[in-house]
Design an enzyme around this catalytic site. Structure first.
Site, PDB file in Angstrom:
ATOM      1  CB  SER A  73      -1.384   0.112   1.610  1.00  0.00           C
ATOM      2  OG  SER A  73      -1.973  -0.246   0.581  1.00  0.00           O
ATOM      3  CE  LYS A  76      -4.139   0.669  -1.088  1.00  0.00           C
ATOM      4  NZ  LYS A  76      -4.124  -0.253  -0.414  1.00  0.00           N
ATOM      5  CE1 TYR A 198      -3.732  -1.017  -4.660  1.00  0.00           C
ATOM      6  CE2 TYR A 198      -4.734  -2.779  -4.939  1.00  0.00           C
ATOM      7  CZ  TYR A 198      -4.322  -2.179  -4.606  1.00  0.00           C
ATOM      8  OH  TYR A 198      -4.720  -2.195  -2.882  1.00  0.00           O
ATOM      9  CE1 TYR A 250      -3.349  -0.325   4.766  1.00  0.00           C
ATOM     10  CE2 TYR A 250      -2.389  -0.605   6.191  1.00  0.00           C
ATOM     11  CZ  TYR A 250      -2.043  -0.346   5.702  1.00  0.00           C
ATOM     12  OH  TYR A 250      -1.890  -1.953   4.343  1.00  0.00           O
ATOM     13  CB  VAL A 268      -0.759  -5.982   4.448  1.00  0.00           C
ATOM     14  CG1 VAL A 268      -2.063  -4.965   4.606  1.00  0.00           C
ATOM     15  CG2 VAL A 268      -0.159  -5.457   2.500  1.00  0.00           C
TER      16      VAL A 268
HETATM   17  N1  GLU Z   1      -2.256  -4.915  -2.264  1.00  0.00           N
HETATM   18  C1  GLU Z   1      -3.039  -5.150  -0.982  1.00  0.00           C
HETATM   19  C2  GLU Z   1      -3.948  -4.829  -1.482  1.00  0.00           C
HETATM   20  O1  GLU Z   1      -4.709  -4.689  -2.289  1.00  0.00           O
HETATM   21  C3  GLU Z   1      -2.362  -3.769  -0.629  1.00  0.00           C
HETATM   22  C4  GLU Z   1      -3.337  -4.048   0.865  1.00  0.00           C
HETATM   23  C5  GLU Z   1      -2.455  -2.815   1.450  1.00  0.00           C
HETATM   24  O2  GLU Z   1      -1.232  -2.684   1.752  1.00  0.00           O
HETATM   25  O3  GLU Z   1      -2.952  -2.334   2.300  1.00  0.00           O
HETATM   26  O4  GLU Z   1      -4.673  -5.806  -0.691  1.00  0.00           O
END
Ligand code: GLU
Length: 319
Positions: A73, A76, A198, A250, A268
């Site tokens: 994540s 992002k 993604y 989060y 994550v």
């Molecule tokens: N690729 C993970 C997903 O889309 C990223 C989640 C994350 O790191 O929060 O679930």
């Protein structure tokens, strides 16, 4: 918030502080590694590293700082920056909001009124952001993302194919989220291509040291402090750091802003980046996560660093 000139971080103390925090928290074994992406469950839970890169290009590192892992994540943040460069702030805002959700990162929700995903730091918003990345076809779009990472990190970046395929074959929630956004016209028709992109951006391999350099680039007005290459137009830094500050951790983002007080993003796989504008970038890697998906050691280390180096943006005691 500006601190006066005489407020300087004593960088000479950083190596000792990092060594101390590393040995203090190495024994903390709470938490579990992410297992909803089968390939991530294979990671060694003991990995632990902390790195700081200052805006004048000094890097301080401790632990497994050369260990590669997938950025997840944290991607992002950087893809949001690329989408802003591709389309400008006003257009991106029509597709992705900037409101914290208080919900889990993978919640399948959109804003009731606007039908936009809430913000670019949760999965829905990030998939919408990724769908905005320009390029003729899948390869060109992926290459643009990899080129972008290269500028922030200063070396070529590769996708971990096992994690990518693992995520692609199990990412049903993300697929459902993309379909919901397609239904409301928030993303374009080629959703499988955008979902692949993604999953690939999340599967890019980085080290903890890389994370600190990426964070330091954001702290340094978009210029990589080691290579001196510009990674992002500085007019978008405040957009990126604002959503990191309010939405990056989060559904712990509010408490993080209150206690630690610097823009940050976690993933994550156990990485965290934190940005101290004008001063430094912090990277921590430890795959043991709490229930919200944040690295347990990572949060503790950042909390201590914030206190000991007086990093909280609104800390004005004694100034
Ligand atoms: N690729 C993970 C997903 O889309 C990223 C989640 C994350 O790191 O929060 O679930």
């Amino acid at each position: 918030m500006n601190k006066p000139e005489n407020y300087l971080i004593a960088t000479s103390t950083i190596p000792e502080i990092l060594a101390e925090l590393h040995s203090q928290y190495q024994t903390l074994k709470d938490g579990v590694v992410a297992n909803y992406i089968p390939e991530l469950a294979k990671v060694n839970p003991d990995f632990f590293s902390i790195c700081i890169t200052t805006v004048d290009g000094q890097t301080y590192e401790v632990g497994d700082f050369q260990q590669l892992f997938t950025i997840q994540s944290i991607s992002k943040v950087f893809v949001y920056g690329l989408a802003l460069e591709d389309h400008g702030r006003d257009y991106v805002l029509t597709r992705v909001g900037v409101e914290p959700t208080g919900d889990a990162f993978n919640a399948i929700i959109l804003d009731e009124q606007s039908k936009r995903p809430y913000n670019p730091m949760v999965n829905a918003g990030a998939i919408a952001t990724t769908s905005l990345i320009k390029g003729k076809g899948a390869t060109e779009r992926l290459n643009r993302v990899l080129e972008m990472y290269k500028k922030y990190i200063g070396r070529d970046v590769f996708v971990d194919i096992s994690v990518f395929t693992s995520e692609r074959s199990t990412g049903h929630r993300n697929r459902a989220t993309a379909h919901l956004m397609l239904n409301f016209g928030m993303i374009e028709q080629n959703i499988e291509e955008s979902l692949d992109l993604y999953f690939q951006q999340c599967s890019a391999m980085v080290t903890c040291r890389d994370l600190s350099v990426m964070a330091a680039t954001l702290a340094n007005k978009g210029i990589n402090p080691i290579t001196q290459e510009r990674a992002i137009d500085n007019r978008y830094i405040k957009d990126i750091l604002s959503v990191m500050y309010t939405c990056g951790m989060y559904n712990f983002a509010g408490e993080w802003a209150y206690k630690i007080g610097i823009p940050a993003k976690s993933g994550v796989s156990g990485g965290i980046i934190a940005v101290v504008p004008g001063k430094m970038g912090i990277g921590v890697f430890s795959p043991l996560l709490d229930v919200r998906g944040n690295s347990i050691r990572g949060v503790k280390v950042c909390e201590e660093l914030s206190q000991r180096l007086r990093l909280h943006l609104f800390d004005c005691v004694g100034i």
